[in-house]
Design an enzyme around this catalytic site. Sequence first.
Site, PDB file in Angstrom:
ATOM      1  N   CYS A  47       6.325  -0.610  12.814  1.00  0.00           N
ATOM      2  CA  CYS A  47       7.404  -0.335  11.858  1.00  0.00           C
ATOM      3  C   CYS A  47       8.560   0.383  12.533  1.00  0.00           C
ATOM      4  CB  CYS A  47       6.871   0.503  10.732  1.00  0.00           C
ATOM      5  SG  CYS A  47       6.149   1.981  11.401  1.00  0.00           S
TER       6      CYS A  47
ATOM      7  N   SER B 178      -7.761  -5.424   5.415  1.00  0.00           N
ATOM      8  CA  SER B 178      -8.896  -6.354   5.507  1.00  0.00           C
ATOM      9  C   SER B 178      -8.986  -7.014   6.880  1.00  0.00           C
ATOM     10  CB  SER B 178      -8.757  -7.433   4.432  1.00  0.00           C
ATOM     11  OG  SER B 178      -8.780  -6.804   3.180  1.00  0.00           O
TER      12      SER B 178
ATOM     13  N   LYS C 252      -9.008   2.871   2.007  1.00  0.00           N
ATOM     14  CA  LYS C 252      -9.220   1.438   2.117  1.00  0.00           C
ATOM     15  C   LYS C 252      -8.387   0.935   3.293  1.00  0.00           C
ATOM     16  CE  LYS C 252      -7.033  -1.962   0.786  1.00  0.00           C
ATOM     17  NZ  LYS C 252      -7.265  -2.782   2.052  1.00  0.00           N
ATOM     18  N   PRO C 253      -8.996   0.523   4.396  1.00  0.00           N
ATOM     19  CA  PRO C 253      -8.245  -0.008   5.527  1.00  0.00           C
ATOM     20  C   PRO C 253      -7.824  -1.453   5.247  1.00  0.00           C
ATOM     21  CG  PRO C 253     -10.583  -0.092   6.011  1.00  0.00           C
ATOM     22  CD  PRO C 253     -10.452   0.535   4.659  1.00  0.00           C
TER      23      PRO C 253
ATOM     24  N   GLU D 243      12.728  -7.184   8.377  1.00  0.00           N
ATOM     25  CA  GLU D 243      11.907  -6.722   9.491  1.00  0.00           C
ATOM     26  C   GLU D 243      11.130  -7.919  10.031  1.00  0.00           C
ATOM     27  OE1 GLU D 243       8.737  -4.247   8.078  1.00  0.00           O
ATOM     28  OE2 GLU D 243       9.108  -2.849   9.692  1.00  0.00           O
TER      29      GLU D 243
ATOM     30  N   TRP E 242      -2.897  -2.979   9.195  1.00  0.00           N
ATOM     31  CA  TRP E 242      -3.683  -3.585  10.285  1.00  0.00           C
ATOM     32  C   TRP E 242      -3.069  -3.323  11.661  1.00  0.00           C
ATOM     33  CZ3 TRP E 242      -0.091  -6.374  12.684  1.00  0.00           C
ATOM     34  CH2 TRP E 242       0.938  -6.911  11.907  1.00  0.00           C
ATOM     35  N   ASN E 243      -1.797  -2.867  11.703  1.00  0.00           N
ATOM     36  CA  ASN E 243      -1.168  -2.866  13.037  1.00  0.00           C
ATOM     37  C   ASN E 243      -1.585  -1.690  13.905  1.00  0.00           C
ATOM     38  OD1 ASN E 243       0.233  -1.117  11.424  1.00  0.00           O
ATOM     39  ND2 ASN E 243       2.223  -1.614  12.237  1.00  0.00           N
TER      40      ASN E 243
ATOM     41  N   GLU F 287       4.641   5.713   4.183  1.00  0.00           N
ATOM     42  CA  GLU F 287       5.199   5.313   5.488  1.00  0.00           C
ATOM     43  C   GLU F 287       5.394   3.812   5.426  1.00  0.00           C
ATOM     44  OE1 GLU F 287       5.211   9.109   7.222  1.00  0.00           O
ATOM     45  OE2 GLU F 287       6.129   7.209   7.747  1.00  0.00           O
TER      46      GLU F 287
END
Length: 491
Positions: free
Chosen positions: A297, A191, A188-189, A392, A164-165, A263
């Site tokens: 990231c 949600s 699939k992106p 993170e 999503w970022n 990634e």
Amino acid sequence: MDIRKTQALRDILKDKSLLKEKCYIDGKWVSGTETIDVTNPVNEDVIAAVPNLGQAEAKAAIEAAGKAQKAWGAKPAKERAAILRKWFNLMMENQEDLAQIMTAEQGKPLAESRGEIAYGASFVEFFAEEAKRIYGETIPSPWPHARIVTIRQPIGVVAAITPWNFPNAMITRKAGPALAAGCTFVCKPASETPLSALALCELAERAGIPAGVFNILTGKARPIGAELTSNPLVRILTFTGSTEIGKLLMQQCATTVKKVGLELGGNAPFIVFDDADLDAAVQGAMASKYRNAGQTCVCANRILVQDKVYDAFAAKFAEAVNKLKVGNGVEQGITTGPLINEAAVKKVREHIDDAVSKGAKIVVGGKELGGNFFEPTILRDVTTKMAVAREETFGPVAPLFRFSTEEEAIRMANDTEFGLACYFYSRDIGRIWRVAEGLEYGMVGINEGIISTEVAPFGGVKESGIGREGSRHGVEEFTEIKYMLMGGLGS
Ligand SMILES: NC(=O)C1=CN([C@@H]2O[C@H](COP(=O)(O)OP(=O)(O)OC[C@H]3O[C@@H](n4cnc5c(N)ncnc54)[C@H](OP(=O)(O)O)[C@@H]3O)[C@@H](O)[C@H]2O)C=CC1
Ligand SMILES: O=C(O)[C@H](O)CS(=O)(=O)O
């Protein structure tokens, strides 16, 4: 002014047909019996609803991509390149609407959304050109009666799962090279941010990308992911997201020996040596740390400052962070939007509370501002005993660690299972080479805080991933080398 007030997205768009609430499979717009609400992280208002599809639709999309791949791969590279170039042009012509859609569903300030659209489009532009440069080779034969050549062929159907970022660029950074190589694509992106992906389908259709070549389906991650990772028609799974999910998907791909492109997460060190230009280091830290409210990231996750300049750096950095403006990303002058959701706010809260409970001090920020908004924060006197050293944060928190020697800095920086991006500031050429070669990361920013570009290989080592995206290497990931021995040539 109520920072949580928003205008209806459809009213903002110039081209309202870019706001899609259907999936795109085999060149058709597909609804679902159930839907998933898409909300604006500024106030959790529902801005759209997309189909909640599952395994059956994923299978149909893969089969459509399998059918379309032969013809798409057989097109001369120059023809594929021309179609991709049209797609790029359409993205840039619709940059403002695509940016408005992104800010509404992801929250980043409009200026950053416009930047991401240009960044995402640059991968389509770059790989439209690379399509025409996918070369084979001739190899000197050891036998007089035979000749050796290799060719590169498209790997076939590509499955993608994206986060999503960066809801546009993480798709085009995969689809650009995949389509350039003659592959077909099923994605699939996330949600939280499907609208940016579905808008790309509308523009793909207008660009003349044939049915079945580019497919986007939204819905239940697990069953769709299970189909994408197990269907034998899929020859590579390319994923951007957390290391935890990356490991799971890699395991799932093993049953059909799929190639993977991963990634994953990062824990980027940002090292400031005592010979650094401190103003430049502050500028770099601001750009690296607070971009997308720290939700990238490659964000600086740990800031390591050499003893002699620790206080001076901390003071300058605090002055810069105090100038950041938190609010609704559509407002002029806002630098920091909301985090993506409540869970993200909770993780930032936990990291700060953990650090303070173990002795860290809050220099700037530290407070929640209601909803998904969080103050840009600096912590000092942070130690490796604190969660921020190992996890993170994925939020606007800059923890300042101290170090004395160059060796200690490299050891601290490498003390993590991650290895995506790292940064350091120094003006000593000998130190620059020693440190750059000693850091165990896929990407090194030297006197720079922003390093991502379509022309360079993006990717990590250790548990930050496998493979590279962008650069000429990026297209090779979507090809297979075929070795051909031509014998019987007499001598
Ligand atoms: N290296 C890189 O370039 C990047 C790495 N990341 C990393 O990802 C994390 C943040 O992103 P986030 O989106 O929360 O990461 P997640 O890994 O939770 O989600 C990423 C994608 O994976 C999907 N997904 C989640 N679970 C499954 C499953 N079991 N099967 C199939 N698909 C699944 C999600 O779908 P759904 O949304 O439907 O749950 C989403 O589309 C951070 O760790 C960050 O570092 C993020 C961006 C870039
Ligand atoms: O998802 C991310 O964090 C991106 O890969 C970072 S970048 O490519 O936009 O720098």
